[in-house]
Design a protein around this motif. Structure first.
Motif, PDB file in Angstrom:
ATOM      1  N   VAL A   1       6.755 -11.944   6.626  1.00 50.09           N
ATOM      2  CA  VAL A   1       6.087 -13.038   5.934  1.00 50.09           C
ATOM      3  C   VAL A   1       4.795 -12.489   5.334  1.00 50.09           C
ATOM      4  O   VAL A   1       4.007 -11.841   6.029  1.00 50.09           O
ATOM      5  CB  VAL A   1       5.765 -14.217   6.872  1.00 50.09           C
ATOM      6  N   GLY A   2       4.577 -12.729   4.052  1.00 52.87           N
ATOM      7  CA  GLY A   2       3.328 -12.330   3.410  1.00 52.87           C
ATOM      8  C   GLY A   2       3.039 -10.850   3.486  1.00 52.87           C
ATOM      9  O   GLY A   2       1.871 -10.445   3.548  1.00 52.87           O
ATOM     10  N   GLY A   3       4.087 -10.030   3.468  1.00 57.75           N
ATOM     11  CA  GLY A   3       3.902  -8.590   3.485  1.00 57.75           C
ATOM     12  C   GLY A   3       3.682  -7.984   4.849  1.00 57.75           C
ATOM     13  O   GLY A   3       3.496  -6.766   4.965  1.00 57.75           O
ATOM     14  N   LYS A   4       3.718  -8.816   5.901  1.00 59.71           N
ATOM     15  CA  LYS A   4       3.518  -8.347   7.268  1.00 59.71           C
ATOM     16  C   LYS A   4       4.781  -8.558   8.093  1.00 59.71           C
ATOM     17  O   LYS A   4       5.547  -9.505   7.864  1.00 59.71           O
ATOM     18  CB  LYS A   4       2.362  -9.092   7.936  1.00 59.71           C
ATOM     19  N   ILE A   5       4.977  -7.685   9.066  1.00 58.86           N
ATOM     20  CA  ILE A   5       6.053  -7.880  10.035  1.00 58.86           C
ATOM     21  C   ILE A   5       5.606  -8.943  11.035  1.00 58.86           C
ATOM     22  O   ILE A   5       4.575  -8.790  11.696  1.00 58.86           O
ATOM     23  CB  ILE A   5       6.382  -6.564  10.763  1.00 58.86           C
TER      24      ILE A   5
ATOM     25  N   ASP B   1       2.061  -3.681   8.473  1.00 58.30           N
ATOM     26  CA  ASP B   1       2.546  -3.886   7.111  1.00 58.30           C
ATOM     27  C   ASP B   1       4.056  -3.688   7.072  1.00 58.30           C
ATOM     28  O   ASP B   1       4.600  -2.806   7.753  1.00 58.30           O
ATOM     29  CB  ASP B   1       1.875  -2.903   6.150  1.00 58.30           C
ATOM     30  N   ALA B   2       4.719  -4.488   6.248  1.00 59.54           N
ATOM     31  CA  ALA B   2       6.181  -4.415   6.119  1.00 59.54           C
ATOM     32  C   ALA B   2       6.551  -3.307   5.143  1.00 59.54           C
ATOM     33  O   ALA B   2       7.068  -3.539   4.050  1.00 59.54           O
ATOM     34  CB  ALA B   2       6.735  -5.756   5.677  1.00 59.54           C
ATOM     35  N   ASP B   3       6.246  -2.064   5.539  1.00 58.76           N
ATOM     36  CA  ASP B   3       6.559  -0.872   4.769  1.00 58.76           C
ATOM     37  C   ASP B   3       7.806  -0.246   5.384  1.00 58.76           C
ATOM     38  O   ASP B   3       7.789   0.139   6.568  1.00 58.76           O
ATOM     39  CB  ASP B   3       5.415   0.136   4.820  1.00 58.76           C
TER      40      ASP B   3
ATOM     41  N   VAL C   1      19.126  11.053   2.735  1.00 56.17           N
ATOM     42  CA  VAL C   1      18.855  10.497   1.415  1.00 56.17           C
ATOM     43  C   VAL C   1      18.079   9.198   1.568  1.00 56.17           C
ATOM     44  O   VAL C   1      18.474   8.315   2.342  1.00 56.17           O
ATOM     45  CB  VAL C   1      20.166  10.241   0.647  1.00 56.17           C
ATOM     46  N   VAL C   2      16.968   9.082   0.861  1.00 56.14           N
ATOM     47  CA  VAL C   2      16.199   7.837   0.807  1.00 56.14           C
ATOM     48  C   VAL C   2      16.904   6.893  -0.161  1.00 56.14           C
ATOM     49  O   VAL C   2      17.071   7.211  -1.336  1.00 56.14           O
ATOM     50  CB  VAL C   2      14.748   8.102   0.362  1.00 56.14           C
ATOM     51  N   GLU C   3      17.318   5.723   0.340  1.00 53.65           N
ATOM     52  CA  GLU C   3      18.085   4.778  -0.470  1.00 53.65           C
ATOM     53  C   GLU C   3      17.202   3.718  -1.127  1.00 53.65           C
ATOM     54  O   GLU C   3      17.356   3.409  -2.307  1.00 53.65           O
ATOM     55  CB  GLU C   3      19.142   4.088   0.403  1.00 53.65           C
ATOM     56  N   GLU C   4      16.282   3.129  -0.350  1.00 51.49           N
ATOM     57  CA  GLU C   4      15.376   2.108  -0.870  1.00 51.49           C
ATOM     58  C   GLU C   4      14.054   2.196  -0.145  1.00 51.49           C
ATOM     59  O   GLU C   4      13.978   2.691   0.987  1.00 51.49           O
ATOM     60  CB  GLU C   4      15.954   0.695  -0.689  1.00 51.49           C
ATOM     61  N   ILE C   5      13.008   1.690  -0.795  1.00 53.79           N
ATOM     62  CA  ILE C   5      11.662   1.715  -0.218  1.00 53.79           C
ATOM     63  C   ILE C   5      11.019   0.347  -0.414  1.00 53.79           C
ATOM     64  O   ILE C   5      11.127  -0.248  -1.488  1.00 53.79           O
ATOM     65  CB  ILE C   5      10.772   2.788  -0.882  1.00 53.79           C
ATOM     66  N   PHE C   6      10.338  -0.134   0.633  1.00 55.76           N
ATOM     67  CA  PHE C   6       9.626  -1.408   0.579  1.00 55.76           C
ATOM     68  C   PHE C   6       8.163  -1.178   0.921  1.00 55.76           C
ATOM     69  O   PHE C   6       7.838  -0.482   1.886  1.00 55.76           O
ATOM     70  CB  PHE C   6      10.215  -2.404   1.591  1.00 55.76           C
ATOM     71  N   LEU C   7       7.287  -1.779   0.121  1.00 60.01           N
ATOM     72  CA  LEU C   7       5.849  -1.740   0.372  1.00 60.01           C
ATOM     73  C   LEU C   7       5.366  -3.162   0.565  1.00 60.01           C
ATOM     74  O   LEU C   7       5.472  -3.987  -0.349  1.00 60.01           O
ATOM     75  CB  LEU C   7       5.122  -1.089  -0.807  1.00 60.01           C
ATOM     76  N   ARG C   8       4.878  -3.428   1.779  1.00 58.73           N
ATOM     77  CA  ARG C   8       4.438  -4.789   2.129  1.00 58.73           C
ATOM     78  C   ARG C   8       5.496  -5.827   1.760  1.00 58.73           C
ATOM     79  O   ARG C   8       5.204  -6.866   1.187  1.00 58.73           O
ATOM     80  CB  ARG C   8       3.087  -5.085   1.488  1.00 58.73           C
ATOM     81  N   GLY C   9       6.745  -5.508   2.109  1.00 55.54           N
ATOM     82  CA  GLY C   9       7.838  -6.459   1.951  1.00 55.54           C
ATOM     83  C   GLY C   9       8.445  -6.529   0.570  1.00 55.54           C
ATOM     84  O   GLY C   9       9.392  -7.289   0.347  1.00 55.54           O
ATOM     85  N   GLN C  10       7.952  -5.739  -0.383  1.00 56.35           N
ATOM     86  CA  GLN C  10       8.454  -5.750  -1.758  1.00 56.35           C
ATOM     87  C   GLN C  10       9.116  -4.411  -2.082  1.00 56.35           C
ATOM     88  O   GLN C  10       8.575  -3.355  -1.777  1.00 56.35           O
ATOM     89  CB  GLN C  10       7.306  -5.995  -2.748  1.00 56.35           C
TER      90      GLN C  10
END
Length: 460
Positions: A27-31, A383-385, A419-428
């Motif tokens: 929620v809001g970029g945080k776990i 942070d939801a990284d 292999v890095v498939e996807e990356i999220f920074l603060r939930g995005q």
């Protein structure tokens, strides 16, 4: 029941305690929740991973040279942070030299932050520099937001970031201890290095002989004793000499506040595998023999070496002397932001290390070193990284596919696992060719919003 922005159901996730099957709510970029895999939840978006994909915390690289402003033709924030994101890194800390000006005054720090503003695909923090002339600037830089202070104990080759003597290092450590900050150090002895002959050679063995392990060992002993006397936290950068491991382990056992890192190139490459003129592999301190490499892995197994970071140190092809192959004249640095995770994982797994071991050293501990408690872990409040990583997938390194400004790499043609498939920074999700979304990190680990530039250069 709380409504989540994002829910990730992961049969395999790397948490601080190890690998588990979990669901992670954001929620809001945080776990805000780490629960059982099948725990009920309401979410606007739900991702369900398969067993071939592992949910990792976003990696944290605390040793990156970004040369903007002043030397952006070597590397800039846009290209470096794009490469970092492609490699699963969601937070990096920029070193204070190789840009113009170097980050040794408040004015230079402001210029660095202005240059980075709106250009970063990942979150970025900054180290300050400690040089002979700026002892009085350190408290002001600390208050302004630098995460710690870097010095060299040898000649840096640049007039605007000179090395310091062991005596001045003690003065810096006294200041750093009083601030509750961190001293990080390139530990090679200036006196020992000055006694070695200058080399101009295509033979890697000649270059290696000019930077023997004793140059490192002597400087590391001086760092340990200054840390012991001052009580400061000291961190030894890019360890290449395995000979130093026993004295580092002894100091840690004595309660000296010292830590140490190494880099993917010291764990994957070896001197015997570097051919004549292959200057893409030149770095300082140098890549050493295979037996030394295996002893470094032993230091990781014993937990003397606490973390693995890139020391991404870019330059132009001309500076790398690719045409002449002259190891003496070539720039010493390896650019590996995008490849650090698969390089390290490929080597770690064949030596019996788990993915959790690798993530601890490439995410959680570098974050802790820099005081970024909200980074590098999948845990409530962080942070939801995230990095979605396929550890069993393989690829062959193609230099043309790398995102740092000049795609020079000693790993070209090497088959790697992971292999890095996807990356999220603060939930995005990070879109590598979309709008940069990174923030600039202030002291004490609190991010500051950056303004977003409307027009961005797309050229690499």
């Amino acid at each position: 029941m709380i409504s989540l922005d994002l829910l990730i159901r992961a049969p395999r996730a790397i948490l601080p305690e190890g690998e588990r099957a979990v669901s992670v709510g954001v929620v809001g970029g945080k776990i805000v929740r780490v629960a059982a895999l099948d725990a009920p939840a309401n979410a606007r978006e739900t991702m369900t991973l398969d067993a071939d994909t592992v949910l990792l915390p976003g990696l944290v690289d605390s040793h990156v040279h970004i040369c903007e402003p002043g030397n952006t033709e070597w590397e800039g924030f846009l290209t470096a942070t794009r490469a970092a994101a492609a490699g699963g890194i969601t937070t990096l800390v920029d070193m204070p030299l190789d840009s113009v000006p170097t980050t040794v005054t408040l004015e230079a720090f402001a210029a660095k932050r202005e240059a980075a503003d709106g250009q970063c695909y990942v979150d970025v923090g900054f180290w300050g520099g400690a040089i002979p002339s700026n002892l009085d600037d350190l408290p002001r830089l600390h208050e302004a937001g630098v995460l710690g202070f870097k010095s060299f104990l040898c000649d840096t080759g640049t007039d605007d970031f000179p090395g310091i003597t062991p005596g001045h290092m003690r003065k810096v450590m006294d200041v750093v201890a009083g601030l509750g900050s961190l001293f990080i150090v390139h530990a090679e002895s200036a006196d020992a290095m000055a006694a070695m002959p200058e080399v101009h050679t295509r033979r890697y063995a000649d270059y290696l002989a000019s930077r023997p392990k004793g140059i490192e060992n002597l400087a590391i002993a001086e760092v340990i004793e200054a840390a012991r006397a001052s009580g400061a936290r000291a961190h030894i950068l890019h360890l290449s000499s395995a000979d130093a491991l026993p004295m580092i382990a002894s100091a840690i056992a004595d309660g000296v506040r010292v830590s140490v890192e190494t880099c993917p190139h010291y764990l994957a490459l070896c001197a015997e595998g570097i051919g004549d003129g292959e200057t893409a592999a030149k770095v300082g301190p140098p890549v050493r023999e295979a037996v030394n490499r295996e002893r470094l892995w032993g230091g990781i197994g014993q937990d003397t070496i606490g973390m693995i970071v890139s020391d991404h140190s870019p330059c132009t092809p001309q500076m790398k002397e690719l045409a002449s192959g002259d190891f003496g004249a070539a720039w010493g640095g390896i650019s590996s932001l995008q490849l650090g995770l698969p390089v390290t994982w490929s080597e770690a797994r064949r030596r019996g290390h788990s993915l959790a071991d690798v993530v601890r050293r490439m995410a959680e501990r570098p974050a802790a070193l820099a005081g970024l408690a909200h980074k590098g872990r999948i845990a409530t409040g962080c942070d939801a990284d995230f990095t979605l990583f396929s550890p069993d997938a393989e690829f062959v390194v193609d230099a043309a596919s790398l995102y740092h400004r000049h795609p020079i790499t000693p790993y070209a043609g090497r088959r790697l696992s992971g292999v890095v498939e996807e990356i999220f920074l603060r939930g995005q999700r990070i879109d590598l060719f979309g709008r940069p979304m990174g923030e600039l990190i202030a002291r004490k680990g609190q991010p500051r919003e950056t303004s977003r530039k409307q027009e961005l250069k797309r050229s690499a």
